[in-house]
Design an enzyme around this catalytic site. Structure first.
Site, PDB file in Angstrom:
ATOM      1  N   GLU A   1      -5.337  -4.689  10.673  1.00  0.00           N
ATOM      2  CA  GLU A   1      -4.321  -3.650  10.845  1.00  0.00           C
ATOM      3  C   GLU A   1      -4.568  -2.916  12.165  1.00  0.00           C
ATOM      4  OE1 GLU A   1      -2.380  -2.504   6.852  1.00  0.00           O
ATOM      5  OE2 GLU A   1      -3.994  -1.115   7.231  1.00  0.00           O
TER       6      GLU A   1
ATOM      7  N   ASN B   1       0.879  -1.179   0.000  1.00  0.00           N
ATOM      8  CA  ASN B   1       0.000   0.000   0.000  1.00  0.00           C
ATOM      9  C   ASN B   1       0.909   1.220   0.000  1.00  0.00           C
ATOM     10  OD1 ASN B   1      -1.760   2.090   0.475  1.00  0.00           O
ATOM     11  ND2 ASN B   1      -2.330   1.446   2.551  1.00  0.00           N
TER      12      ASN B   1
HETATM   13  P1  13P Z   1       3.046   0.509   7.629  1.00  0.00           P
HETATM   14  O1  13P Z   1       3.542  -0.792   7.051  1.00  0.00           O
HETATM   15  O2  13P Z   1       3.775   1.700   7.099  1.00  0.00           O
HETATM   16  O3  13P Z   1       2.966   0.442   9.123  1.00  0.00           O
HETATM   17  O4  13P Z   1       1.543   0.686   7.109  1.00  0.00           O
HETATM   18  C1  13P Z   1       0.662  -0.368   7.254  1.00  0.00           C
HETATM   19  C2  13P Z   1      -0.559  -0.037   6.499  1.00  0.00           C
HETATM   20  O5  13P Z   1      -1.328   0.834   6.893  1.00  0.00           O
HETATM   21  C3  13P Z   1      -0.809  -0.760   5.250  1.00  0.00           C
HETATM   22  O6  13P Z   1      -2.082  -0.497   4.762  1.00  0.00           O
END
Ligand code: 13P
Length: 250
Positions: free
Chosen positions: A167, A11
């Site tokens: 998440e 992402n």
């Molecule tokens: P990070 O890997 O930068 O912590 O972000 C995770 C995320 O929100 C992926 O959608």
């Protein structure tokens, strides 16, 4: 546990430029021969055209980061599911915590977005996750189940066609990662909820996201209900992203 290959999704969030995207994709594609997992890149919508041509004939699927809850009409700035499909988009993130937080997306709006994607054959990657305050108050299960329940309710038998991403909000971009045990615990809760809704729950990939990186990916991916990753920051560096794709190929 799903039986298919792990799914690793980058992402990019609001990062990139025409030149940076081309360089990053070239570096990643150069070594994709060593990768056996499934993969996708969710890019800013203005770059979908560029990425469609860069990723065509490659094993990396194209993804978007959001979709409108409306089909079409006077919604300035919005991008519809049909428009995404025009660019051969295969996956679309819906309900990312940054959209829930900064754009006030409710569980119902997220459920409708998932429905819009499914209706045109795009796989929604439905994000759920608790804040630090919610975890500390012992509400983790309650929150993620409420978030997923809205999507299950709105999408009925199509629910086996989604991807879920757990998440934890406190782990996103913070360098704090859920431990493999913490992740597995929530993934198992989500799997059980999917099983109660569909006979095909084992088909649904449940991804972990939140400071996943080259050092911690393997331990997280070893958990029985962690079917892949949704990766922010570490997906912007070819070396890191590739080493995570390799960890997911074992
Ligand atoms: P990070 O890997 O930068 O912590 O972000 C995770 C995320 O929100 C992926 O959608």
């Amino acid at each position: 546990m799903t039986m298919s290959a792990k799914l690793m999704v980058g992402n990019w969030k609001m990062h990139g430029s025409l030149s940076a995207n081309a360089a990053l994709v070239a570096d990643v594609l150069a070594v994709m021969g060593q990768v056996q997992c499934r993969s996708a890149l969710c890019v800013p919508s203005v770059y979908l055209g560029q990425m469609q041509s860069l990723l065509s004939c490659s094993p990396i699927a194209l993804g978007a980061q959001d979709v409108s809850s409306h089909a079409s009409g006077a919604y300035t700035g919005e991008v519809s599911a049909d428009m995404l499909r025009d660019f051969a988009v295969r996956y679309c993130i819906v309900g990312h915590s940054e959209r829930r937080q900064y754009h006030s997306e409710t569980d119902i709006v997220v459920a409708i977005k998932a429905q819009r994607a499914l209706a045109v054959g795009i796989t929604p990657i439905v994000c759920v996750g608790e804040s630090l305050a919610e975890r500390e108050a012992g509400q983790t299960e309650l929150v993620v189940k409420r978030q997923l329940a809205a999507v299950i309710q709105a999408n009925g038998h199509c629910i086996s066609e989604i991807v879920v991403a757990y998440e934890p909000v406190w782990a996103i971009g913070t360098g704090l990662t859920a431990s493999p045990q913490q992740a597995q615990q929530v993934h198992a809760v989500l799997r059980a909820q999917l099983r109660a809704a569909t006979a095909h729950a084992d088909r649904v990939a449940i991804l972990y996201g939140g400071s996943m990186n080259a050092a911690n990916a393997q331990d997280l991916l070893a958990q029985p209900d962690v079917d892949g990753g949704l990766i922010g920051g570490a997906s912007l560096k070819a070396v890191d992203f590739l080493s995570m794709l390799k960890a997911a190929s074992r």
